[in-house]
Design a protein around this motif. Sequence first.
Motif, short mmCIF file in Angstrom:
data_model
loop_
_atom_site.label_atom_id
_atom_site.label_comp_id
_atom_site.label_asym_id
_atom_site.label_seq_id
_atom_site.Cartn_x
_atom_site.Cartn_y
_atom_site.Cartn_z
N MET A 1 -24.24 23.76 -17.93
CA MET A 1 -25.04 23.49 -16.84
C MET A 1 -25.73 24.86 -16.45
N PHE A 2 -27.05 24.84 -16.10
CA PHE A 2 -27.76 25.98 -16.07
C PHE A 2 -28.73 25.66 -14.60
N ILE A 3 -28.92 26.95 -13.98
CA ILE A 3 -29.73 26.73 -12.65
C ILE A 3 -31.12 27.86 -13.10
N ASP A 4 -32.27 27.54 -13.25
CA ASP A 4 -33.25 28.31 -13.07
C ASP A 4 -33.80 28.66 -11.88
N PRO A 5 -33.44 29.78 -11.23
CA PRO A 5 -33.53 30.24 -10.06
C PRO A 5 -35.11 30.67 -9.57
N ARG B 1 -23.93 42.79 -21.51
CA ARG B 1 -22.80 43.49 -22.20
C ARG B 1 -22.42 44.80 -21.53
N GLN B 2 -23.62 45.51 -20.92
CA GLN B 2 -23.37 46.93 -20.33
C GLN B 2 -22.84 46.60 -18.97
N TYR B 3 -23.45 45.78 -18.10
CA TYR B 3 -23.21 45.58 -16.92
C TYR B 3 -22.06 44.42 -16.56
N GLY B 4 -21.98 43.62 -17.21
CA GLY B 4 -21.23 42.28 -16.82
C GLY B 4 -22.09 41.58 -16.32
N ALA B 5 -21.51 40.63 -15.66
CA ALA B 5 -22.34 39.64 -14.73
C ALA B 5 -22.28 39.50 -13.31
N GLU B 6 -21.47 40.45 -12.88
CA GLU B 6 -21.51 40.23 -11.47
C GLU B 6 -22.56 40.63 -10.62
N ASP C 1 -33.57 34.24 -14.60
CA ASP C 1 -34.50 33.20 -14.29
C ASP C 1 -35.54 33.34 -15.38
N SER C 2 -36.58 32.33 -15.28
CA SER C 2 -37.54 32.29 -16.40
C SER C 2 -38.76 32.61 -15.71
N ALA C 3 -39.09 32.73 -14.47
CA ALA C 3 -40.31 32.84 -13.67
C ALA C 3 -41.58 32.22 -14.24
N CYS C 4 -41.21 31.34 -15.14
CA CYS C 4 -42.31 30.45 -15.72
C CYS C 4 -43.28 30.09 -14.70
N ASP C 5 -44.79 30.18 -14.90
CA ASP C 5 -45.67 30.04 -14.25
C ASP C 5 -47.02 29.56 -14.95
N TRP C 6 -48.19 29.94 -14.84
CA TRP C 6 -49.49 29.31 -15.53
C TRP C 6 -49.76 30.59 -16.45
N GLY C 7 -48.83 31.70 -16.49
CA GLY C 7 -49.19 32.70 -17.73
C GLY C 7 -48.29 32.21 -18.83
N ILE C 8 -48.40 32.81 -19.81
CA ILE C 8 -47.84 32.48 -21.24
C ILE C 8 -46.36 32.83 -20.79
N SER C 9 -45.83 31.95 -20.46
CA SER C 9 -44.18 31.92 -19.96
C SER C 9 -43.51 30.83 -20.79
N ASP C 10 -42.02 30.81 -20.54
CA ASP C 10 -41.13 29.97 -21.26
C ASP C 10 -40.12 29.09 -20.52
N PRO C 11 -40.42 27.92 -19.98
CA PRO C 11 -39.50 27.22 -19.06
C PRO C 11 -37.99 27.11 -19.58
N GLU D 1 -17.63 33.26 -19.45
CA GLU D 1 -17.76 33.11 -18.08
C GLU D 1 -18.85 34.17 -17.50
N HIS D 2 -19.23 35.08 -18.35
CA HIS D 2 -20.38 35.96 -17.90
C HIS D 2 -21.57 35.13 -17.99
N VAL D 3 -21.60 34.36 -19.01
CA VAL D 3 -23.05 33.49 -19.15
C VAL D 3 -23.01 32.65 -18.00
N ARG D 4 -21.88 31.97 -17.73
CA ARG D 4 -21.72 30.94 -16.57
C ARG D 4 -22.16 31.75 -15.14
N LEU D 5 -21.53 32.73 -14.95
CA LEU D 5 -22.11 33.52 -13.83
C LEU D 5 -23.58 33.78 -13.66
N ALA D 6 -23.98 34.44 -14.82
CA ALA D 6 -25.47 34.98 -14.67
C ALA D 6 -26.63 34.00 -14.88
N CYS D 7 -26.00 32.79 -15.33
CA CYS D 7 -27.06 31.70 -15.64
C CYS D 7 -27.05 30.27 -14.63
#
Length: 308
Positions: A2-6, A204-209, A214-224, A242-248
């Motif tokens: 499951m994902f959240i786009d915040p 990779r470098q910082y982990g996910a803590e 997010d996508s910031a999708c809006d009226w510009g060229i962006s990707d939902p 687990e890192h992907v789950r935390l960040a996404c």
Amino acid sequence: MMFIDPHAHMISRTTDDYEAMAAAGVVALIEPAFWLGQPRTYVGSYIDYLSHIVGFERFRAGQFGIRHYCTIGLNSKEANNQELAEGVMEILPRFALKEAVVAIGEIGYDEQTELEDKYFRLQLDLAKELALPVMIHTPHRDKKRGTSRSMDVCLEHGLDPAMVVVDHNNEETVREVLDRGFWAAFSIYPSTKMGNARMVEILRQYGAERIIVDSACDWGISDPLGVPKTARLALDSGVPEEHVRLACYQNALSAYGQSGQIKEDDWLNPPAIDQRTLYEGNSVLRGGREARIEEPGAQRGMDKLIIE
Ligand SMILES: [Zn+2]
């Protein structure tokens, strides 16, 4: 997964995007109050816009299987129109207290003018008074200085960094934001903000803590599909699940969950989709279209994974 786009400006997107997001696993999103492109000239335009993102947009998202939340604020560009800004500041508290409002935002600096600074500070005070998290938009120009300054001002106003999400980060700002205890969000926005292969390197470098994608999708060229695509790419590149789950997913829920307005149960036990439902007398169906009740199927748009 499951994902959240915040961070997604769905008022600018079509229903197809909701369907694609739901199919790709996005269960919830947050729509920050923002700049529409055409500057608003009356406080009434703001009232209608804020009413829309707490009202019809939330209803529309729900009808396509996504739980919708929002943040309320006067954006930095429009802070430069003082008469408008004064009017908007008066109406903000009543919108900020509505259901599903998870933060004051997106606020911060654009050109880093005196008026932007004034209304940024007033809105930080409002967030503190209402015990709401803050979502900060960092400027496109002079980003490093603007990001440091945004955090300085938050601390000056006595905000707990754990209540503040600093958004639109990049390689240049991430270290300082994390070191100072703030949440570091990244907008996977083609060409201008952040690509998702670069994002994977940051994970990779910082982990996910305290890192949020997010996508910031809006009226510009962006990707939902910025969040699910980044998650897929990260998993394919060997970033721990687990890192992907935390960040996404989880970090956004933890940060904005501090508002008390967003919780897992909202999408784990959602009301059934029934497109015959009306909102203030209107349905999401256009032109006599037949009401759909089942979930969407294919993961439209997931074929091209890389966002540069
Ligand atoms: Zn935005």
